[in-house]
Design a protein around this motif. Structure first.
Motif, PDB file in Angstrom:
ATOM      1  N   SER A  22      34.054   4.910  30.729  1.00  0.00           N
ATOM      2  CA  SER A  22      35.238   4.117  30.420  1.00  0.00           C
ATOM      3  C   SER A  22      35.793   3.516  31.704  1.00  0.00           C
ATOM      4  O   SER A  22      35.347   3.828  32.818  1.00  0.00           O
ATOM      5  CB  SER A  22      36.307   4.974  29.741  1.00  0.00           C
ATOM      6  N   SER A  23      36.796   2.660  31.542  1.00  0.00           N
ATOM      7  CA  SER A  23      37.467   2.057  32.686  1.00  0.00           C
ATOM      8  C   SER A  23      38.161   3.099  33.540  1.00  0.00           C
ATOM      9  O   SER A  23      38.545   2.810  34.683  1.00  0.00           O
ATOM     10  CB  SER A  23      38.469   1.009  32.208  1.00  0.00           C
ATOM     11  N   LEU A  24      38.333   4.303  33.021  1.00  0.00           N
ATOM     12  CA  LEU A  24      38.925   5.384  33.803  1.00  0.00           C
ATOM     13  C   LEU A  24      37.937   5.932  34.820  1.00  0.00           C
ATOM     14  O   LEU A  24      38.327   6.700  35.713  1.00  0.00           O
ATOM     15  CB  LEU A  24      39.390   6.516  32.880  1.00  0.00           C
ATOM     16  N   ASP A  25      36.667   5.546  34.707  1.00  0.00           N
ATOM     17  CA  ASP A  25      35.614   6.098  35.562  1.00  0.00           C
ATOM     18  C   ASP A  25      35.266   5.208  36.737  1.00  0.00           C
ATOM     19  O   ASP A  25      34.352   5.535  37.503  1.00  0.00           O
ATOM     20  CB  ASP A  25      34.344   6.351  34.734  1.00  0.00           C
ATOM     21  N   TYR A  26      35.937   4.055  36.877  1.00  0.00           N
ATOM     22  CA  TYR A  26      35.689   3.248  38.071  1.00  0.00           C
ATOM     23  C   TYR A  26      36.986   3.035  38.842  1.00  0.00           C
ATOM     24  O   TYR A  26      38.090   3.147  38.307  1.00  0.00           O
ATOM     25  CB  TYR A  26      34.997   1.922  37.740  1.00  0.00           C
ATOM     26  N   LEU A  27      36.832   2.719  40.122  1.00  0.00           N
ATOM     27  CA  LEU A  27      37.960   2.438  41.013  1.00  0.00           C
ATOM     28  C   LEU A  27      37.870   0.980  41.437  1.00  0.00           C
ATOM     29  O   LEU A  27      36.873   0.559  42.029  1.00  0.00           O
ATOM     30  CB  LEU A  27      37.891   3.337  42.249  1.00  0.00           C
ATOM     31  N   GLN A  28      38.892   0.195  41.115  1.00  0.00           N
ATOM     32  CA  GLN A  28      38.921  -1.212  41.506  1.00  0.00           C
ATOM     33  C   GLN A  28      39.341  -1.322  42.969  1.00  0.00           C
ATOM     34  O   GLN A  28      40.359  -0.758  43.378  1.00  0.00           O
ATOM     35  CB  GLN A  28      39.880  -1.995  40.623  1.00  0.00           C
ATOM     36  N   PHE A  29      38.556  -2.064  43.749  1.00  0.00           N
ATOM     37  CA  PHE A  29      38.867  -2.246  45.168  1.00  0.00           C
ATOM     38  C   PHE A  29      38.910  -3.733  45.503  1.00  0.00           C
ATOM     39  O   PHE A  29      37.915  -4.445  45.362  1.00  0.00           O
ATOM     40  CB  PHE A  29      37.828  -1.553  46.050  1.00  0.00           C
ATOM     41  N   GLY A  30      40.094  -4.186  45.915  1.00  0.00           N
ATOM     42  CA  GLY A  30      40.276  -5.581  46.305  1.00  0.00           C
ATOM     43  C   GLY A  30      41.251  -5.653  47.454  1.00  0.00           C
ATOM     44  O   GLY A  30      42.452  -5.857  47.243  1.00  0.00           O
ATOM     45  N   PRO A  31      40.794  -5.469  48.691  1.00  0.00           N
ATOM     46  CA  PRO A  31      41.717  -5.397  49.829  1.00  0.00           C
ATOM     47  C   PRO A  31      42.361  -6.740  50.135  1.00  0.00           C
ATOM     48  O   PRO A  31      41.792  -7.802  49.884  1.00  0.00           O
ATOM     49  CB  PRO A  31      40.808  -4.949  50.980  1.00  0.00           C
ATOM     50  N   GLU A  32      43.546  -6.680  50.718  1.00  0.00           N
ATOM     51  CA  GLU A  32      44.297  -7.901  51.010  1.00  0.00           C
ATOM     52  C   GLU A  32      43.625  -8.768  52.060  1.00  0.00           C
ATOM     53  O   GLU A  32      43.883  -9.976  52.127  1.00  0.00           O
ATOM     54  CB  GLU A  32      45.712  -7.548  51.457  1.00  0.00           C
ATOM     55  N   GLU A  33      42.756  -8.192  52.874  1.00  0.00           N
ATOM     56  CA  GLU A  33      42.067  -8.988  53.890  1.00  0.00           C
ATOM     57  C   GLU A  33      41.104 -10.002  53.282  1.00  0.00           C
ATOM     58  O   GLU A  33      40.741 -10.982  53.932  1.00  0.00           O
ATOM     59  CB  GLU A  33      41.303  -8.077  54.866  1.00  0.00           C
ATOM     60  N   LYS A 108      40.115   4.407  53.912  1.00  0.00           N
ATOM     61  CA  LYS A 108      39.144   5.499  53.835  1.00  0.00           C
ATOM     62  C   LYS A 108      39.539   6.566  52.814  1.00  0.00           C
ATOM     63  O   LYS A 108      38.671   7.134  52.133  1.00  0.00           O
ATOM     64  CB  LYS A 108      38.909   6.118  55.205  1.00  0.00           C
ATOM     65  N   ASP A 109      40.830   6.836  52.668  1.00  0.00           N
ATOM     66  CA  ASP A 109      41.244   7.837  51.683  1.00  0.00           C
ATOM     67  C   ASP A 109      41.093   7.292  50.260  1.00  0.00           C
ATOM     68  O   ASP A 109      40.675   8.013  49.347  1.00  0.00           O
ATOM     69  CB  ASP A 109      42.689   8.268  51.930  1.00  0.00           C
ATOM     70  N   TYR A 110      41.456   6.041  50.080  1.00  0.00           N
ATOM     71  CA  TYR A 110      41.337   5.390  48.765  1.00  0.00           C
ATOM     72  C   TYR A 110      39.890   5.361  48.305  1.00  0.00           C
ATOM     73  O   TYR A 110      39.591   5.596  47.119  1.00  0.00           O
ATOM     74  CB  TYR A 110      41.896   3.971  48.878  1.00  0.00           C
ATOM     75  N   LEU A 111      38.983   5.093  49.240  1.00  0.00           N
ATOM     76  CA  LEU A 111      37.571   4.946  48.898  1.00  0.00           C
ATOM     77  C   LEU A 111      36.841   6.291  48.802  1.00  0.00           C
ATOM     78  O   LEU A 111      35.678   6.323  48.401  1.00  0.00           O
ATOM     79  CB  LEU A 111      36.870   4.058  49.934  1.00  0.00           C
ATOM     80  N   ASN A 112      37.510   7.367  49.148  1.00  0.00           N
ATOM     81  CA  ASN A 112      36.925   8.698  49.037  1.00  0.00           C
ATOM     82  C   ASN A 112      37.071   9.161  47.598  1.00  0.00           C
ATOM     83  O   ASN A 112      38.008   9.868  47.230  1.00  0.00           O
ATOM     84  CB  ASN A 112      37.614   9.659  49.995  1.00  0.00           C
ATOM     85  N   THR A 113      36.154   8.754  46.760  1.00  0.00           N
ATOM     86  CA  THR A 113      36.274   8.948  45.311  1.00  0.00           C
ATOM     87  C   THR A 113      34.937   9.319  44.702  1.00  0.00           C
ATOM     88  O   THR A 113      33.880   8.999  45.263  1.00  0.00           O
ATOM     89  CB  THR A 113      36.805   7.657  44.655  1.00  0.00           C
ATOM     90  N   ASP A 114      34.999   9.996  43.568  1.00  0.00           N
ATOM     91  CA  ASP A 114      33.768  10.274  42.822  1.00  0.00           C
ATOM     92  C   ASP A 114      33.573   9.266  41.690  1.00  0.00           C
ATOM     93  O   ASP A 114      32.693   9.425  40.851  1.00  0.00           O
ATOM     94  CB  ASP A 114      33.754  11.697  42.275  1.00  0.00           C
ATOM     95  N   LYS A 115      34.416   8.206  41.689  1.00  0.00           N
ATOM     96  CA  LYS A 115      34.289   7.156  40.693  1.00  0.00           C
ATOM     97  C   LYS A 115      33.380   6.039  41.199  1.00  0.00           C
ATOM     98  O   LYS A 115      33.120   5.919  42.400  1.00  0.00           O
ATOM     99  CB  LYS A 115      35.663   6.580  40.339  1.00  0.00           C
ATOM    100  N   LEU A 116      32.916   5.204  40.288  1.00  0.00           N
ATOM    101  CA  LEU A 116      32.163   4.009  40.643  1.00  0.00           C
ATOM    102  C   LEU A 116      33.133   2.987  41.225  1.00  0.00           C
ATOM    103  O   LEU A 116      34.178   2.710  40.639  1.00  0.00           O
ATOM    104  CB  LEU A 116      31.487   3.442  39.390  1.00  0.00           C
ATOM    105  N   ILE A 117      32.813   2.421  42.383  1.00  0.00           N
ATOM    106  CA  ILE A 117      33.707   1.450  43.014  1.00  0.00           C
ATOM    107  C   ILE A 117      33.329   0.044  42.557  1.00  0.00           C
ATOM    108  O   ILE A 117      32.159  -0.349  42.612  1.00  0.00           O
ATOM    109  CB  ILE A 117      33.672   1.569  44.549  1.00  0.00           C
ATOM    110  N   ARG A 118      34.337  -0.695  42.113  1.00  0.00           N
ATOM    111  CA  ARG A 118      34.142  -2.008  41.499  1.00  0.00           C
ATOM    112  C   ARG A 118      35.000  -3.049  42.224  1.00  0.00           C
ATOM    113  O   ARG A 118      36.137  -2.778  42.584  1.00  0.00           O
ATOM    114  CB  ARG A 118      34.564  -1.930  40.023  1.00  0.00           C
ATOM    115  N   SER A 119      34.445  -4.232  42.457  1.00  0.00           N
ATOM    116  CA  SER A 119      35.172  -5.338  43.072  1.00  0.00           C
ATOM    117  C   SER A 119      34.902  -6.615  42.301  1.00  0.00           C
ATOM    118  O   SER A 119      33.921  -6.712  41.563  1.00  0.00           O
ATOM    119  CB  SER A 119      34.770  -5.523  44.540  1.00  0.00           C
TER     120      SER A 119
END
Length: 320
Positions: A22-33, A108-119
């Motif tokens: 589910s969408s609960l299993d991924y982490l959305q990553f979109g940095p301001e840079e 680094k703390d945000y990205l330390n996850t056991d979820k799938l990272i999505r951008s």
């Protein structure tokens, strides 16, 4: 026990899973840079971001205005009226100018996850053409033979940039799921013919998907509207998944026809402010509709109380 990341990857690869992702299993990553995240209004990172800064000048020389009421951005004005000399007219982004190492350290703390990272890749091919020319001129480019070489040249250059972007996001942040944002439909029909899509869009979407797969990554197509008539090309391009716009497509019919060779995302979206009992009823209807079908879940918590969200999660937990 599988991690949420590995369970989702297994699902996208057609391998055994322990639960329906589910969408609960991924982490959305979109940095301001990454400027496009700011101008389009989708910053997801470790530190809070001031949303009043959404909009502004993005890549390619396009300026955007963020519409808070709709939660998205529109280009302020078109850049030019035709594609003559497009290479010189466009302000091409230089991805070397981005301090990728600094972004990684800051998150680094945000990205330390056991979820799938999505951008998200803002913005694909046709939407990008619209941002340059406006909708009418962009649509004309897909039927005007005099524009054919320029459209192919532009889309090929964009594909190169998107592939470079994916590679950096994967290397530095372990992004493994890329959403390619390119709307192709209106509420009633595709914006162009299937032949035009096959000629102008399919080759470059396929290049992006092939490159992602070579990296060990996956592509989720974001394409709103009634795009069902184009779906053979979704499969041919190698797109891994698509959630669609529930109000514009018959998702169940598409799942019935293509579910043996495509992974669909399907929404669970109760009315905002409903009770936990009402939300559970929506979940039960969803399970009955898609039982045994090849779908993963997008669980919408917009406008819901924590109690209602908890009830939805509990109802869907363990459904496979």
């Amino acid at each position: 026990m599988l991690s949420p990341r590995q369970n989702f990857i297994n699902y996208l690869k057609g391998e055994p899973t322990e639960w329906r992702p589910s969408s609960l299993d991924y982490l959305q990553f979109g940095p301001e840079e990454i400027v496009e995240n700011v101008v389009r209004g989708f910053v997801d990172q470790q530190e809070p971001f001031d949303k009043s800064k959404y909009g502004g000048m993005g890549y390619f020389g396009c300026e955007w205005i963020y519409e808070k009421e709709v939660g998205g951005s529109m280009e302020v004005a078109t850049l030019f009226e035709d594609l003559d000399g497009w290479e010189e007219k466009i302000q091409w982004p230089n991805l070397d100018d981005i301090d990728w190492e600094a972004i990684r350290e800051r998150n680094k703390d945000y990205l330390n996850t056991d979820k799938l990272i999505r951008s998200t890749i803002f913005t694909g091919f046709f939407e990008r053409l619209i941002s340059f020319l406006g909708f009418e001129n962009a649509a004309m480019c897909l039927v005007d033979e005099d524009c054919e070489d320029d459209v192919h040249g532009l889309f090929s250059r964009l594909a190169d940039i998107y592939i470079d972007f994916m590679g950096r996001m994967h290397r530095y942040f372990n992004v493994e799921l890329f959403e390619l944002h390119d709307d192709w439909g209106t509420q009633r029909a595709p914006m162009f013919s299937k032949n035009a899509h096959t000629q102008f869009l399919l080759p470059y979407v396929k290049r992006v998907c092939d490159a992602a797969h070579e990296m060990g990554c996956f592509v989720e197509m974001h394409s709103c509207g009634a795009v069902g008539p184009l779906f053979d090309n979704f499969v041919a391009a190698g797109i891994d998944t698509w959630r669609g716009q529930p109000s514009a497509v018959d998702k169940k019919a598409l799942v019935e026809e293509y579910g043996d060779r495509f992974h669909f995302g399907a929404w669970i979206r109760p009315q905002p402010g409903c009770t936990p009992e009402e939300a559970v009823a929506v979940c039960k209807d969803f399970k009955e509709k898609f039982d045994g079908k090849n779908v993963w879940l997008i669980i919408s918590d917009k406008g819901q109380s924590p109690e209602t969200v908890a009830a939805m999660k509990s109802e869907m937990k363990g459904w496979s």
